[in-house]
Design a protein around this motif. Structure first.
Motif, short mmCIF file in Angstrom:
data_model
loop_
_atom_site.label_atom_id
_atom_site.label_comp_id
_atom_site.label_asym_id
_atom_site.label_seq_id
_atom_site.Cartn_x
_atom_site.Cartn_y
_atom_site.Cartn_z
N LEU A 27 -4.45 38.72 18.69
CA LEU A 27 -5.62 38.06 19.28
C LEU A 27 -5.30 37.33 20.59
N ARG A 28 -4.11 36.73 20.66
CA ARG A 28 -3.64 36.06 21.88
C ARG A 28 -4.58 34.98 22.39
N LEU A 29 -4.76 33.97 21.61
CA LEU A 29 -5.56 32.82 22.04
C LEU A 29 -4.91 32.12 23.23
N GLY A 30 -3.59 32.25 23.33
CA GLY A 30 -2.86 31.58 24.41
C GLY A 30 -3.28 32.02 25.79
N ASP A 31 -3.72 33.28 25.93
CA ASP A 31 -4.16 33.76 27.24
C ASP A 31 -5.30 32.89 27.78
N ASP A 32 -6.14 32.40 26.87
CA ASP A 32 -7.20 31.49 27.27
C ASP A 32 -6.68 30.05 27.38
N ALA A 33 -6.03 29.61 26.31
CA ALA A 33 -5.67 28.20 26.19
C ALA A 33 -4.71 27.73 27.28
N PHE A 34 -3.70 28.55 27.60
CA PHE A 34 -2.68 28.11 28.56
C PHE A 34 -3.19 28.16 30.00
N LEU A 35 -4.16 29.06 30.24
CA LEU A 35 -4.70 29.20 31.60
C LEU A 35 -5.94 28.34 31.83
N ARG A 154 3.18 32.10 27.22
CA ARG A 154 3.09 31.06 28.25
C ARG A 154 3.84 31.50 29.52
N ILE A 155 5.00 32.13 29.33
CA ILE A 155 5.77 32.62 30.48
C ILE A 155 5.05 33.79 31.15
N LEU A 156 4.52 34.72 30.34
CA LEU A 156 3.76 35.85 30.89
C LEU A 156 2.62 35.38 31.78
N ASP A 157 1.98 34.29 31.37
CA ASP A 157 0.83 33.76 32.12
C ASP A 157 1.25 32.80 33.23
N ASN A 158 2.58 32.73 33.48
CA ASN A 158 3.11 31.82 34.52
C ASN A 158 2.71 30.37 34.29
N GLN A 159 2.67 29.99 33.02
CA GLN A 159 2.31 28.62 32.67
C GLN A 159 3.51 27.82 32.16
N ALA A 237 5.06 44.82 23.67
CA ALA A 237 5.80 45.43 24.79
C ALA A 237 5.94 44.50 25.99
N ASP A 238 4.96 43.63 26.22
CA ASP A 238 5.07 42.74 27.37
C ASP A 238 5.79 41.44 27.02
N VAL A 239 5.44 40.86 25.88
CA VAL A 239 5.94 39.52 25.53
C VAL A 239 7.41 39.54 25.11
N ILE A 240 7.93 40.69 24.71
CA ILE A 240 9.31 40.74 24.23
C ILE A 240 10.32 40.40 25.33
N ILE A 241 9.95 40.66 26.59
CA ILE A 241 10.86 40.38 27.71
C ILE A 241 11.05 38.86 27.89
N PRO A 242 9.96 38.10 28.12
CA PRO A 242 10.16 36.65 28.28
C PRO A 242 10.69 35.97 27.02
N ALA A 243 10.32 36.47 25.84
CA ALA A 243 10.83 35.89 24.60
C ALA A 243 12.35 36.04 24.53
N THR A 244 12.85 37.23 24.92
CA THR A 244 14.29 37.47 24.92
C THR A 244 14.99 36.54 25.92
N GLU A 245 14.33 36.29 27.05
CA GLU A 245 14.90 35.36 28.05
C GLU A 245 15.12 33.97 27.44
N ILE A 246 14.20 33.54 26.58
CA ILE A 246 14.34 32.23 25.94
C ILE A 246 15.52 32.23 24.97
N TYR A 247 15.61 33.27 24.12
CA TYR A 247 16.74 33.35 23.18
C TYR A 247 18.07 33.35 23.93
N LEU A 248 18.16 34.15 24.98
CA LEU A 248 19.41 34.25 25.74
C LEU A 248 19.76 32.92 26.41
N ALA A 249 18.75 32.25 26.97
CA ALA A 249 18.99 30.97 27.65
C ALA A 249 19.50 29.93 26.67
N VAL A 250 18.83 29.81 25.52
CA VAL A 250 19.22 28.80 24.52
C VAL A 250 20.62 29.09 23.98
#
Length: 281
Positions: A27-35, A154-159, A237-250
Motif C-alpha cells: 500500500l505504501r502509505l509512506g509515499d503520501d506521509a513522508f512527502l 523515505r530514502i526513495l522519496d528523498n525525505q 524491486a525499488d526499495v531493496i536498494i536503499p534498504a540495503t544501503e542502511i544495513y551496510l552503513a550500520v
C-alpha cells in the motif's frame, strides 16, 4: 500492510505459535506521509478497504484476540488520528499508532534473544519503509535501543535527512564501542529477500562482503530488469536498494562482519505480546 493469523500451541506450560496465514498488501502509505505529511483520500480508501477485508478474514478464521499497529507513515501523517477513527467505525478494528520506541519494543518481544548465543554481542537492525530500529544485545540482555526516521521508502522519496544519518552513525559508534566481535541480526522484508537471494542456509549468517556484492549486483540492473529479469515484486524491486544501503552503513559503523537473518519482525512480536496477555498471569 500485513495480516498474520497464528495458531496457538499449548504443551503443558509451554505456549508457542505456528503461522497459519500471512497476507501482504503493498500500500505504501509512506509515499503520501513522508512527502505531503498526510495520507491522501485515495490511499485512505485503499487502507480502509484492506482493513475491512482483514476484519472479514479474522471473523472467518475465528480470531480470538488481535493487535493492530500502524508505524512510521501514520506517525507522521497529520490525519492519522482521523483515519484511525474511520477504521474503527467502518472495519471495527482498533488501530494503534505506535511510537518509534514502542515499535522497537514490540519487535524485541519476539524473544529473539533466546535464540542467541548468550556469550556473544549483537547489533539488531530492523529496516522498514520509514524507520530503522536498532538495538545492542550483550550476554542475552538488551543494552540499548533506538528508533531512527530512516527507511527504504523515505530514502526513495528523498525525505531522508543528513542529520538523521549522522545521528544514527554517532549512536551506533557510541553504543558498540565497548563490545568486541559484534554480530548483526537483521529483520525486515528486504533483508529476508537478500538472504534468500544469497541462498544462505537457515542459521548461517550473511557476511558484510556478500551483502555488499548483492547490493552491487542488484544495482547493476535497472528497476524494470529487477522486476522482469530477477523476478522481484514491483514494490520490492525499488526499495531493496536503499534498504540495503542502511544495513551496510550500520554494519560498517558497528564493525559488524556478519549478519544473521532469523526471519522475524513486528508481526512475531505482536503475536508474542498476545500470548503473554492471554496465557501468562
Amino acid at each position: 500492510m500485513r495480516l498474520l493469523i497464528a495458531d496457538i500451541i499449548q504443551n503443558d506450560k509451554e505456549v508457542s505459535f505456528k503461522k497459519n496465514t500471512l497476507i501482504r498488501v503493498p500500500l505504501r502509505l509512506g509515499d503520501d506521509a513522508f512527502l505531503e505529511k498526510e495520507i491522501s483520500v485515495r490511499k485512505t480508501e485503499e487502507l480502509v478497504k484492506t482493513m475491512i477485508a482483514f476484519r472479514n478474514l479474522m471473523d472467518v478464521y475465528k480470531v480470538s484476540d488481535y493487535m493492530a499497529c500502524a508505524t512510521s507513515a501514520m506517525r507522521e501523517a497529520t490525519n492519522g488520528k482521523s483515519i484511525v477513527d474511520q477504521i474503527k467505525k467502518e472495519a471495527a478494528i482498533d488501530l494503534e499508532i505506535v511510537e518509534g520506541q514502542r515499535e522497537a519494543n514490540i519487535i524485541y518481544s519476539s524473544h529473539i534473544e533466546q535464540s542467541l548465543e548468550r556469550k556473544k554481542n549483537y547489533l539488531y537492525i530492523d529496516v522498514g519503509g520509514g524507520s530503522t530500529e536498532l538495538s545492542v544485545f550483550s550476554d542475552g540482555e538488551l543494552i540499548a535501543s533506538r528508533s531512527f526516521n530512516l527507511g527504504g521508502i523515505r530514502i526513495l522519496d528523498n525525505q531522508d535527512k543528513e542529520e538523521t544519518w549522522s545521528e544514527m552513525k554517532d549512536w551506533v559508534k557510541d553504543k558498540v564501542r565497548d563490545y568486541k566481535n559484534l554480530s548483526g541480526i537483521g529483520t525486515g522484508g528486504n533483508i529476508n529477500k537478500l538472504f534468500r537471494m544469497a541462498e544462505g542456509k537457515d542459521g548461517s549468517p550473511l557476511t558484510f562482503t556478500k551483502l555488499g556484492s548483492l547490493y552491487t549486483y542488484l544495482n547493476s540492473f535497472s528497476l524494470k530488469d529487477r522486476i522482469n529479469v530477477l523476478g522481484l515484486n514491483s514494490d520490492r524491486a525499488d526499495v531493496i536498494i536503499p534498504a540495503t544501503e542502511i544495513y551496510l552503513a550500520v554494519m560498517r559503523w558497528g564493525g559488524v562482519k556478519q549478519i544473521f537473518v532469523p526471519r522475524v519482525g513486528l508481526v512475531d512480536g505482536v503475536i508474542q505480546l498476545l500470548i503473554d496477555k492471554n496465557f501468562k498471569s
